[in-house]
Design an enzyme around this catalytic site. Structure first.
Site, PDB file in Angstrom:
ATOM      1  N   GLU A   1       0.894  -1.150   0.000  1.00 58.77           N
ATOM      2  CA  GLU A   1       0.000   0.000   0.000  1.00 58.77           C
ATOM      3  C   GLU A   1       0.933   1.201   0.000  1.00 58.77           C
ATOM      4  OE1 GLU A   1      -3.253   0.327  -0.226  1.00 58.77           O
ATOM      5  OE2 GLU A   1      -3.686  -1.818  -0.239  1.00 58.77           O
TER       6      GLU A   1
ATOM      7  N   THR B   1      11.398   3.101   0.472  1.00 61.55           N
ATOM      8  CA  THR B   1      11.177   4.540   0.249  1.00 61.55           C
ATOM      9  C   THR B   1      12.080   5.407   1.121  1.00 61.55           C
ATOM     10  OG1 THR B   1       9.515   6.268   0.575  1.00 61.55           O
ATOM     11  CG2 THR B   1       9.278   4.322   1.934  1.00 61.55           C
ATOM     12  N   ASP B   2      12.309   6.638   0.665  1.00 60.68           N
ATOM     13  CA  ASP B   2      13.065   7.603   1.482  1.00 60.68           C
ATOM     14  C   ASP B   2      12.250   8.070   2.695  1.00 60.68           C
ATOM     15  OD1 ASP B   2      11.187   9.198   0.148  1.00 60.68           O
ATOM     16  OD2 ASP B   2      12.651  10.606  -0.682  1.00 60.68           O
ATOM     17  N   GLU B   3      10.926   7.833   2.667  1.00 64.06           N
ATOM     18  CA  GLU B   3      10.082   8.361   3.759  1.00 64.06           C
ATOM     19  C   GLU B   3      10.398   7.723   5.106  1.00 64.06           C
ATOM     20  OE1 GLU B   3       5.990   9.124   3.032  1.00 64.06           O
ATOM     21  OE2 GLU B   3       6.344   9.640   0.940  1.00 64.06           O
TER      22      GLU B   3
ATOM     23  N   TYR C   1       2.003   5.046   6.703  1.00 66.02           N
ATOM     24  CA  TYR C   1       2.642   4.444   5.515  1.00 66.02           C
ATOM     25  C   TYR C   1       4.138   4.252   5.761  1.00 66.02           C
ATOM     26  CZ  TYR C   1       5.197   4.357   1.108  1.00 66.02           C
ATOM     27  OH  TYR C   1       6.094   4.042   0.108  1.00 66.02           O
TER      28      TYR C   1
ATOM     29  N   LYS D   1       6.414   0.810   6.118  1.00 66.80           N
ATOM     30  CA  LYS D   1       7.550   0.498   5.229  1.00 66.80           C
ATOM     31  C   LYS D   1       8.827   0.319   6.067  1.00 66.80           C
ATOM     32  CE  LYS D   1       7.821   0.309   1.311  1.00 66.80           C
ATOM     33  NZ  LYS D   1       7.638  -0.824   0.359  1.00 66.80           N
TER      34      LYS D   1
ATOM     35  N   TYR E   1      -1.615  21.186  -0.947  1.00 68.74           N
ATOM     36  CA  TYR E   1      -1.736  21.106   0.512  1.00 68.74           C
ATOM     37  C   TYR E   1      -0.945  22.237   1.184  1.00 68.74           C
ATOM     38  CZ  TYR E   1      -3.274  16.195  -0.205  1.00 68.74           C
ATOM     39  OH  TYR E   1      -3.934  15.060  -0.597  1.00 68.74           O
TER      40      TYR E   1
HETATM   41  P1  NAD Z   1       1.322   1.301  -6.312  1.00 71.55           P
HETATM   42  O1  NAD Z   1       0.378   1.587  -5.212  1.00 71.55           O
HETATM   43  O2  NAD Z   1       1.159   1.987  -7.627  1.00 71.55           O
HETATM   44  O3  NAD Z   1       1.334  -0.274  -6.626  1.00 71.55           O
HETATM   45  C1  NAD Z   1       1.333  -1.247  -5.611  1.00 71.55           C
HETATM   46  C2  NAD Z   1       0.973  -2.566  -6.262  1.00 71.55           C
HETATM   47  O4  NAD Z   1       1.003  -3.575  -5.229  1.00 71.55           O
HETATM   48  C3  NAD Z   1      -0.433  -2.599  -6.876  1.00 71.55           C
HETATM   49  O5  NAD Z   1      -0.403  -3.224  -8.134  1.00 71.55           O
HETATM   50  C4  NAD Z   1      -1.244  -3.420  -5.874  1.00 71.55           C
HETATM   51  O6  NAD Z   1      -2.306  -4.135  -6.474  1.00 71.55           O
HETATM   52  C5  NAD Z   1      -0.172  -4.363  -5.333  1.00 71.55           C
HETATM   53  N1  NAD Z   1      -0.492  -4.873  -3.990  1.00 71.55           N
HETATM   54  C6  NAD Z   1      -0.961  -4.170  -2.927  1.00 71.55           C
HETATM   55  N2  NAD Z   1      -1.134  -4.989  -1.871  1.00 71.55           N
HETATM   56  C7  NAD Z   1      -0.738  -6.228  -2.278  1.00 71.55           C
HETATM   57  C8  NAD Z   1      -0.664  -7.498  -1.634  1.00 71.55           C
HETATM   58  N3  NAD Z   1      -1.034  -7.644  -0.350  1.00 71.55           N
HETATM   59  N4  NAD Z   1      -0.209  -8.561  -2.329  1.00 71.55           N
HETATM   60  C9  NAD Z   1       0.156  -8.419  -3.642  1.00 71.55           C
HETATM   61  N5  NAD Z   1       0.085  -7.252  -4.299  1.00 71.55           N
HETATM   62  C10 NAD Z   1      -0.346  -6.165  -3.623  1.00 71.55           C
HETATM   63  O7  NAD Z   1       2.769   1.572  -5.700  1.00 71.55           O
HETATM   64  P2  NAD Z   1       4.090   2.081  -6.432  1.00 71.55           P
HETATM   65  O8  NAD Z   1       4.111   3.561  -6.429  1.00 71.55           O
HETATM   66  O9  NAD Z   1       4.264   1.333  -7.686  1.00 71.55           O
HETATM   67  O10 NAD Z   1       5.171   1.590  -5.357  1.00 71.55           O
HETATM   68  C11 NAD Z   1       5.787   0.312  -5.458  1.00 71.55           C
HETATM   69  C12 NAD Z   1       6.766   0.153  -4.320  1.00 71.55           C
HETATM   70  O11 NAD Z   1       7.742   1.180  -4.369  1.00 71.55           O
HETATM   71  C13 NAD Z   1       6.117   0.272  -2.934  1.00 71.55           C
HETATM   72  O12 NAD Z   1       6.724  -0.670  -2.090  1.00 71.55           O
HETATM   73  C14 NAD Z   1       6.440   1.687  -2.497  1.00 71.55           C
HETATM   74  O13 NAD Z   1       6.534   1.749  -1.097  1.00 71.55           O
HETATM   75  C15 NAD Z   1       7.788   1.890  -3.142  1.00 71.55           C
HETATM   76  N6  NAD Z   1       8.140   3.282  -3.482  1.00 71.55           N
HETATM   77  C16 NAD Z   1       7.274   4.071  -4.193  1.00 71.55           C
HETATM   78  C17 NAD Z   1       7.670   5.359  -4.554  1.00 71.55           C
HETATM   79  C18 NAD Z   1       6.776   6.275  -5.351  1.00 71.55           C
HETATM   80  O14 NAD Z   1       7.103   7.451  -5.535  1.00 71.55           O
HETATM   81  N7  NAD Z   1       5.651   5.813  -5.881  1.00 71.55           N
HETATM   82  C19 NAD Z   1       8.938   5.837  -4.184  1.00 71.55           C
HETATM   83  C20 NAD Z   1       9.769   4.983  -3.443  1.00 71.55           C
HETATM   84  C21 NAD Z   1       9.382   3.715  -3.118  1.00 71.55           C
HETATM   85  O1  DAU Z   2       9.146   9.760  -1.167  1.00 74.86           O
HETATM   86  C1  DAU Z   2       8.715   8.554  -1.740  1.00 74.86           C
HETATM   87  C2  DAU Z   2       7.227   8.429  -1.581  1.00 74.86           C
HETATM   88  O2  DAU Z   2       6.647   9.320  -2.527  1.00 74.86           O
HETATM   89  C3  DAU Z   2       6.705   7.015  -1.793  1.00 74.86           C
HETATM   90  O3  DAU Z   2       7.224   6.182  -0.797  1.00 74.86           O
HETATM   91  C4  DAU Z   2       5.174   6.984  -1.765  1.00 74.86           C
HETATM   92  O4  DAU Z   2       4.706   5.682  -2.067  1.00 74.86           O
HETATM   93  C5  DAU Z   2       4.664   7.959  -2.794  1.00 74.86           C
HETATM   94  O5  DAU Z   2       3.254   8.008  -2.752  1.00 74.86           O
HETATM   95  C6  DAU Z   2       5.249   9.351  -2.559  1.00 74.86           C
HETATM   96  O6  DAU Z   2       4.736   9.913  -1.319  1.00 74.86           O
HETATM   97  P1  DAU Z   2       4.347  11.464  -1.206  1.00 74.86           P
HETATM   98  O7  DAU Z   2       3.419  11.636  -0.084  1.00 74.86           O
HETATM   99  O8  DAU Z   2       5.562  12.317  -1.248  1.00 74.86           O
HETATM  100  O9  DAU Z   2       3.617  11.611  -2.646  1.00 74.86           O
HETATM  101  P2  DAU Z   2       2.254  12.345  -3.083  1.00 74.86           P
HETATM  102  O10 DAU Z   2       2.234  12.346  -4.567  1.00 74.86           O
HETATM  103  O11 DAU Z   2       1.072  11.836  -2.348  1.00 74.86           O
HETATM  104  O12 DAU Z   2       2.508  13.836  -2.588  1.00 74.86           O
HETATM  105  C7  DAU Z   2       3.643  14.576  -3.045  1.00 74.86           C
HETATM  106  C8  DAU Z   2       3.612  15.913  -2.348  1.00 74.86           C
HETATM  107  O13 DAU Z   2       2.496  16.661  -2.858  1.00 74.86           O
HETATM  108  C9  DAU Z   2       3.397  15.805  -0.860  1.00 74.86           C
HETATM  109  O14 DAU Z   2       4.142  16.822  -0.211  1.00 74.86           O
HETATM  110  C10 DAU Z   2       1.902  16.060  -0.672  1.00 74.86           C
HETATM  111  C11 DAU Z   2       1.572  17.006  -1.810  1.00 74.86           C
HETATM  112  N1  DAU Z   2       0.207  16.889  -2.373  1.00 74.86           N
HETATM  113  C12 DAU Z   2      -0.232  15.657  -2.723  1.00 74.86           C
HETATM  114  C13 DAU Z   2      -1.511  15.485  -3.215  1.00 74.86           C
HETATM  115  C14 DAU Z   2      -2.008  14.113  -3.595  1.00 74.86           C
HETATM  116  C15 DAU Z   2      -0.584  18.014  -2.536  1.00 74.86           C
HETATM  117  O15 DAU Z   2      -0.137  19.142  -2.238  1.00 74.86           O
HETATM  118  N2  DAU Z   2      -1.841  17.850  -3.045  1.00 74.86           N
HETATM  119  C16 DAU Z   2      -2.358  16.630  -3.366  1.00 74.86           C
HETATM  120  O16 DAU Z   2      -3.534  16.561  -3.788  1.00 74.86           O
END
Ligand code: NAD
Ligand code: DAU
Length: 356
Positions: free
Chosen positions: A84, A134-136, A160, A164, A217
């Protein structure tokens, strides 16, 4: 030789599977995904009929299923993207985050530990479990603080990032205790094709084109470090290929930007590529809304280890990557329309209420 990818119907996992199988000599991929609201098989539509891609719908928390898949396909590596991933959803409903990111990762590790224990010789020596994180997990930086290194202490601030962080600790412990050959990557914010429009960049593009408010935000001065998704995928490939077992690698693009700057850039690109019919800028749709609770102020990643040890660097600048991304959304209205299902509309209503 096979790779087992989890979460490969999501944003980053989907891009990874597509990029991996675009290589001429690529090993086949078994792609396990639960297909939550964030999983989308349409992202993988171009692989239809490709016998190197084997999709299985399932949950990483289903240990028996994971054990069966490992026994049947004998992968030489597991890459765990399944999670998630949306911070705002974790604030409104943390339990699924604990279930998938903590319990799910634990069960997956258990299945992998038993599988790896059954391997012999080169298969055992060469096996890898790569955990995508993630860096978070490192918390929030002040304006003048140095970027996160891999030695930064863990200070997760949202459900979240806490979930992680827990999974990262389990991965570390399975290496330390059982010798499981793990690799962990901690990446900054990704953007690019197939990004679900609940995250900042795709939400802004989709809302702008629909004539809706662009919800920023708080003051919009929170800083994120942006990396084009295909650069994240190339980093994962490189770590899988040559990363030191047990090591953690930060992945980032050296692209710190304030959110409001990102939103203005998206608006300017749309003004250029798809001008509004009334001649006004999309920037007029920007609306400041209530801030995210506990909102981390700044992330910045120091990816020197990955660069120095493994020679990785991103191929895209932010300017080239964001232009490609906006172009991709303009060229794929069908993907966007179909991803905005009833569940998506419900989420937007819950999160943004009247501003939706
Ligand atoms: P996403 O939410 O787009 O995709 C997650 C996928 O995992 C989906 O296809 C979902 O169906 C699947 N999934 C969820 N729960 C599951 C379960 N219990 N079993 C099997 N599959 C399941 O996420 P994303 O942005 O592609 O992120 C992928 C990974 O990278 C995550 O671990 C996230 O923490 C990490 N990450 C994301 C970002 C970012 O900016 N999006 C940055 C750094 C790290
Ligand atoms: O840093 C890596 C992370 O980046 C990943 O681990 C997460 O899975 C990924 O979702 C992302 O998290 P953020 O919270 O940084 O991403 P998001 O796109 O939700 O938000 C980016 C920034 O923008 C954050 O400071 C919140 C802000 N924001 C986001 C939304 C959705 C807004 O200002 N308005 C919005 O509607």
């Amino acid at each position: 030789m096979t790779l087992l990818v989890t979460g490969g119907a999501g944003f980053i996992g989907g891009n990874f599977v597509l990029d991996w199988l675009a290589q001429p000599e690529a090993e086949p991929v078994v792609n396990l995904d639960k297909l939550t609201y964030a999983g989308n098989l349409e992202t993988l539509a171009s692989l239809h009929g490709d016998t190197r891609h084997h999709f299985v719908r399932g949950d990483i928390a289903d240990q028996a299923l994971m054990a069966q898949l490992l026994a049947d396909h004998q992968p030489r590596a597991v890459i765990n993207f399944a999670a998630e991933s949306h911070v705002d959803r974790s604030i409104l409903g943390p339990e699924t985050f604990v279930q998938t990111n903590v319990v799910g990762s634990f069960r997956l590790l258990e299945a992998v530990r038993h599988y790896w224990g059954s391997l012999q010789g080169a298969a055992r020596a060469d096996f890898r479990f790569l955990h995508v994180s993630t860096d978070e997990v490192y918390g929030s930086l002040g304006p003048g603080d140095a970027a996160f290194t891999e030695d930064h202490r863990y200070e997760p601030n949202s459900p979240y990032s806490a979930s992680k962080a827990a999974s990262d600790h389990l991965v570390r412990a399975y290496h330390h205790t059982y010798g499981l050959p793990v690799l962990t990557t901690n990446c900054s914010n990704n953007y690019g094709p197939f990004h679900f429009p609940e995250k900042l960049i795709p939400l802004m593009i989709v809302n702008a084109l629909a004539g809706k408010p662009l919800p920023v935000y708080g003051d919009g001065l929170q800083v994120r470090d942006w990396l084009y998704v295909k650069d994240h995928c190339s980093a994962i490939c490189r770590v899988l290929q040559a990363g030191r077992v047990g090591q953690v690698y930060n992945v980032g693009g050296w692209n710190e930007k304030a959110n409001i700057e990102i939103v203005h850039t998206v608006c300017q690109l749309l003004d250029e590529l798809r001008p509004r019919s009334d001649g006004q800028s999309y920037g007029t749709q920007i609306t400041h809304v209530t801030d995210r609770p506990g909102h981390d102020r700044r992330y910045a990643i120091d990816a020197s280890r990955l660069h120095q040890e493994l020679g990785w660097k991103p191929a895209e600048t932010f300017d080239s990557g964001i232009r490609k991304t906006v172009r991709w959304y303009l060229d794929h209205p069908g993907w966007v329309e179909r991803v905005q299902s009833g569940a998506y509309r419900e989420w937007v209503q819950t999160q943004y209420g009247a501003a939706a």
